[in-house]
Design an enzyme around this catalytic site. Structure first.
Site, mmCIF file in Angstrom:
data_model
loop_
_atom_site.group_PDB
_atom_site.id
_atom_site.type_symbol
_atom_site.label_atom_id
_atom_site.label_comp_id
_atom_site.label_asym_id
_atom_site.label_seq_id
_atom_site.Cartn_x
_atom_site.Cartn_y
_atom_site.Cartn_z
ATOM 1 N N LYS A 26 18.535 -3.264 -6.433
ATOM 2 C CA LYS A 26 17.809 -2.465 -7.441
ATOM 3 C C LYS A 26 18.096 -0.984 -7.220
ATOM 4 C CE LYS A 26 14.550 -0.576 -4.561
ATOM 5 N NZ LYS A 26 14.532 0.836 -4.176
ATOM 6 N N GLY B 100 16.903 -6.084 1.559
ATOM 7 C CA GLY B 100 16.066 -6.940 2.414
ATOM 8 C C GLY B 100 14.942 -7.582 1.602
ATOM 9 N N ASP C 91 7.913 -3.582 -2.254
ATOM 10 C CA ASP C 91 8.723 -3.716 -3.472
ATOM 11 C C ASP C 91 9.175 -5.159 -3.718
ATOM 12 O OD1 ASP C 91 10.597 -3.784 -1.498
ATOM 13 O OD2 ASP C 91 11.861 -2.170 -2.296
HETATM 14 O O1 C5P Z 1 6.043 -2.208 2.334
HETATM 15 P P1 C5P Z 1 7.230 -1.953 3.188
HETATM 16 O O2 C5P Z 1 7.157 -2.680 4.511
HETATM 17 O O3 C5P Z 1 8.525 -2.209 2.503
HETATM 18 O O4 C5P Z 1 7.226 -0.409 3.517
HETATM 19 C C1 C5P Z 1 7.993 0.147 4.553
HETATM 20 C C2 C5P Z 1 7.374 1.468 4.958
HETATM 21 O O5 C5P Z 1 7.535 2.430 3.906
HETATM 22 C C3 C5P Z 1 5.866 1.401 5.186
HETATM 23 O O6 C5P Z 1 5.584 1.043 6.511
HETATM 24 C C4 C5P Z 1 5.435 2.806 4.883
HETATM 25 O O7 C5P Z 1 5.674 3.641 5.989
HETATM 26 C C5 C5P Z 1 6.386 3.247 3.779
HETATM 27 N N1 C5P Z 1 5.802 3.083 2.432
HETATM 28 C C6 C5P Z 1 4.810 3.937 1.992
HETATM 29 N N2 C5P Z 1 4.301 3.784 0.739
HETATM 30 C C7 C5P Z 1 4.742 2.825 -0.087
HETATM 31 C C8 C5P Z 1 5.755 1.942 0.334
HETATM 32 C C9 C5P Z 1 6.279 2.096 1.610
HETATM 33 O O8 C5P Z 1 4.399 4.837 2.727
HETATM 34 N N3 C5P Z 1 4.209 2.719 -1.308
#
Ligand code: C5P
Length: 304
Positions: A20, A113, A147
């Site tokens: 994406k 991922g 995501d």
């Molecule tokens: O949700 P995911 O594990 O993919 O997110 C990875 C990191 O990105 C989170 O641990 C956070 O630090 C940051 N993040 C965030 N706000 C979001 C999505 C991700 O701060 N909306």
């Protein structure tokens, strides 16, 4: 949604995992749970990975191979996390051989991922006669990554909250975009999403929610061309630390009149190629001259 199941035979299924890009990404505040509040438009691409899962009664635990990317063969890989979550929810035998064929470079902001994890959920569900509904799969996907749920949805969709609240975008805007060519280019290094959000939070450079909604409304109504809508709040924390992005963007704008954008938290960048663009060889040469031969480039297109 384009059919993701690419191949299915007895006890074995292969699912496509599209990459994406974010056409628009506004970060509007930091939440009390540590995540950030987003308004983002995600668009899926014709380039993607393949996740093949096969039942194997000789195995006691799910096993992952990732040819050419052996460093990704570990329990933290979101494909294995997804299979574990699916087994926790549904139960049954644990013998599965999983093969992940990577085409999306990791740590690029292309959602590789997350997309792989969702394709693993779809594969497990397909192998077990679809025991989980789409909304149950969305629930599991949201537990795996912010995501992930967007990869269960249409080619172009709106994501809000921490990225897991998905809604469709009016078809008249998106219909014109499907098939549009996208050129991806990535420096030899990847970036950590967590680190980029931390850098953003340190400077508290958030967009106003109202501004983001007005832009989104204008684009959805067909009053704002996609090229002017393109925006990413994560460019600031990336470009402040990594000084090589902006000069190349400026050079591309000057020589080709093309606007470039960082995808998600990077490090991959993209530009929408105008119909009949004939400067691709020179364009690639410019990128390789600026970022070296190890950079990654790929021409792809937006999918449904
Ligand atoms: O949700 P995911 O594990 O993919 O997110 C990875 C990191 O990105 C989170 O641990 C956070 O630090 C940051 N993040 C965030 N706000 C979001 C999505 C991700 O701060 N909306």
């Amino acid at each position: 949604m384009t059919d993701r199941i690419k191949d299915k035979s007895n006890g074995e299924v292969t699912v496509f995992a599209p990459a994406k890009i974010n056409l628009f990404l506004a970060v509007t505040s930091k939440r009390t749970d540590g995540y950030h509040e987003l308004i983002t438009v995600m668009a899926k691409l014709g380039i993607g990975d393949l996740v093949r899962i096969e039942k194997n009664t000789l195995l006691k635990e799910p096993s992952l191979s990732c040819p050419g990317f052996e460093e990704l063969e570990n329990r933290e890989n979101l494909v294995l996390v997804a299979v574990e979550k699916w087994l926790e929810r549904v139960g049954g035998d644990r013998g599965y051989q999983i093969e992940l064929r990577k085409a999306i470079p990791p740590m690029s902001g292309l959602g590789g991922g997350s997309s792989d994890a969702v394709s693993a959920l779809l594969a497990m569900n397909e192998l077990s006669d679809n025991q989980l509904s789409n909304s149950e799969l969305k629930e599991l996907a949201a537990e795996i990554g912010s995501d992930c749920p967007s990869f269960l949805d249409e080619g172009i969709c709106l994501a809000e909250g921490r990225g897991e609240e998905i809604s469709p975008i009016i078809a008249s805007v998106t219909d014109d975009l499907f098939g549009h060519e996208i050129f991806l280019f990535r420096p030899s290094m990847g970036l950590s999403t967590t680190e980029i959000y931390q850098r953003l939070a340190q400077n508290s450079t958030y967009s106003s929610q109202n501004w983001a909604k007005v832009r989104l409304g204008a684009w959805s109504a067909g009053e704002l061309p996609t090229e002017e809508f393109l925006h990413n709040d994560l460019e600031k924390p990336v470009f402040q630390k990594y000084l090589f992005f902006q000069p190349l963007f400026d050079q591309i704008d000057k020589e080709f009149g093309l606007k470039c954008l960082l995808s998600g938290s990077g490090s991959c960048c993209f530009t929408c190629l105008p119909k009949g663009f004939d400067g691709l060889i020179e364009f690639k040469e410019m990128i390789e001259q600026a970022w070296g031969d190890e950079c990654w480039v790929e021409k792809t297109y937006l999918i449904r």
